[in-house]
Design a protein around this motif. Sequence first.
Motif, PDB file in Angstrom:
ATOM      1  N   ALA A   1      56.639  19.986  25.655  1.00 21.63           N
ATOM      2  CA  ALA A   1      57.868  19.598  26.370  1.00 21.63           C
ATOM      3  C   ALA A   1      57.811  18.129  26.786  1.00 21.63           C
ATOM      4  O   ALA A   1      58.794  17.383  26.639  1.00 21.63           O
ATOM      5  N   GLY A   2      56.651  17.693  27.290  1.00 20.11           N
ATOM      6  CA  GLY A   2      56.492  16.293  27.698  1.00 20.11           C
ATOM      7  C   GLY A   2      56.626  15.349  26.511  1.00 20.11           C
ATOM      8  O   GLY A   2      57.233  14.271  26.614  1.00 20.11           O
TER       9      GLY A   2
ATOM     10  N   GLY B   1      48.446  13.896  28.160  1.00 19.29           N
ATOM     11  CA  GLY B   1      49.688  13.943  28.928  1.00 19.29           C
ATOM     12  C   GLY B   1      50.215  12.564  29.307  1.00 19.29           C
ATOM     13  O   GLY B   1      50.968  12.422  30.273  1.00 19.29           O
ATOM     14  N   LYS B   2      49.843  11.553  28.542  1.00 20.15           N
ATOM     15  CA  LYS B   2      50.279  10.187  28.872  1.00 20.15           C
ATOM     16  C   LYS B   2      51.643   9.904  28.213  1.00 20.15           C
ATOM     17  O   LYS B   2      51.769   9.096  27.285  1.00 20.15           O
ATOM     18  N   PHE B   3      52.641  10.579  28.727  1.00 18.83           N
ATOM     19  CA  PHE B   3      53.946  10.535  28.062  1.00 18.83           C
ATOM     20  C   PHE B   3      54.728   9.255  28.321  1.00 18.83           C
ATOM     21  O   PHE B   3      55.567   8.874  27.510  1.00 18.83           O
ATOM     22  N   ASP B   4      54.425   8.561  29.434  1.00 22.71           N
ATOM     23  CA  ASP B   4      55.084   7.262  29.634  1.00 22.71           C
ATOM     24  C   ASP B   4      54.634   6.287  28.545  1.00 22.71           C
ATOM     25  O   ASP B   4      55.430   5.520  27.999  1.00 22.71           O
TER      26      ASP B   4
ATOM     27  N   ASP C   1      60.304  15.046  25.587  1.00 22.10           N
ATOM     28  CA  ASP C   1      60.979  14.122  26.511  1.00 22.10           C
ATOM     29  C   ASP C   1      60.704  12.666  26.142  1.00 22.10           C
ATOM     30  O   ASP C   1      61.599  11.827  26.143  1.00 22.10           O
ATOM     31  N   ALA C   2      59.419  12.385  25.860  1.00 19.92           N
ATOM     32  CA  ALA C   2      59.025  11.003  25.564  1.00 19.92           C
ATOM     33  C   ALA C   2      59.707  10.490  24.294  1.00 19.92           C
ATOM     34  O   ALA C   2      60.179   9.352  24.250  1.00 19.92           O
TER      35      ALA C   2
ATOM     36  N   GLN D   1      51.321  23.285  25.694  1.00 18.02           N
ATOM     37  CA  GLN D   1      51.778  22.874  27.042  1.00 18.02           C
ATOM     38  C   GLN D   1      52.193  21.403  27.059  1.00 18.02           C
ATOM     39  O   GLN D   1      52.843  20.948  27.997  1.00 18.02           O
ATOM     40  N   CYS D   2      51.745  20.655  26.056  1.00 18.74           N
ATOM     41  CA  CYS D   2      52.135  19.234  25.988  1.00 18.74           C
ATOM     42  C   CYS D   2      53.449  19.037  25.229  1.00 18.74           C
ATOM     43  O   CYS D   2      53.963  17.915  25.154  1.00 18.74           O
TER      44      CYS D   2
ATOM     45  N   ARG E   1      56.310   7.129  25.363  1.00 20.22           N
ATOM     46  CA  ARG E   1      57.700   6.646  25.376  1.00 20.22           C
ATOM     47  C   ARG E   1      57.755   5.151  25.068  1.00 20.22           C
ATOM     48  O   ARG E   1      58.601   4.694  24.306  1.00 20.22           O
TER      49      ARG E   1
END
Length: 210
Positions: free
Chosen positions: A26-27, A190-193, A30-31, A23-24, A196
């Motif tokens: 896709a995020g 889920g800390k995708f910022d 993106d990152a 589930q992680c 990134r």
Amino acid sequence: MTSDIDIITSHRIVPVVVLNDSQCAAGLADALVSGGLPIAEVTFRTDAAQKSIEIMSKRDDLLVGAGTVITARQVDLAVHAGARFIVSPGYNQEVVDESRAQGVPVLPGVVTGTEIMAALNDGVIVMKFFPAGTFGGPATVKALSAPFPQVSFIPTGGVNLDNLAEYLSLPCVPAVGGSWMVPAKMVDGGKFDAVRELTAAAVRAVSDLT
Ligand code: 3PG
């Protein structure tokens, strides 16, 4: 035509990811793309690897490969899930043969001259040097490239922003691999910022070299 290996050597870093939960995926994808490093080596260390590769490889702006591949069966699973390159922690002829049969580039892991000679004998010229940090780092890569000038090494294991330049300054090192921009805890949380930001910092470090 640009090959998938060319994509790796143009970005010069292969993010090595451990996904515990697909589930992680896709995020994370993106990152990496928005951070400017559209490559992921998804390691077969977790049950979520195959599904994560499936999810991430649907994007056409991300090069997804499989890492920690140690059997021919895993090559098959990875490629069917969408992996476009295979990375192995060691050299195994079946893994190399199956990757070739499936039409994807393979980067086997080596540390010693004997392993390099076995891989060379099998026609492999781009190899992962793993685990780089604990086997002497850039000094060892440099020493190994003297007798093996035809080999390109992708050091992985212990590579980070502090030693990146030292590895990438070696002519025999087209790229490095590492997990420092995709820490498992951040990905799991889920800390995708934050992923990134770390990814963008890695990309800046490479562009500062040139
Ligand atoms: C790998 O499998 O290639 C390594 O575990 C990545 O090494 P690192 O976590 O030290 O970057």
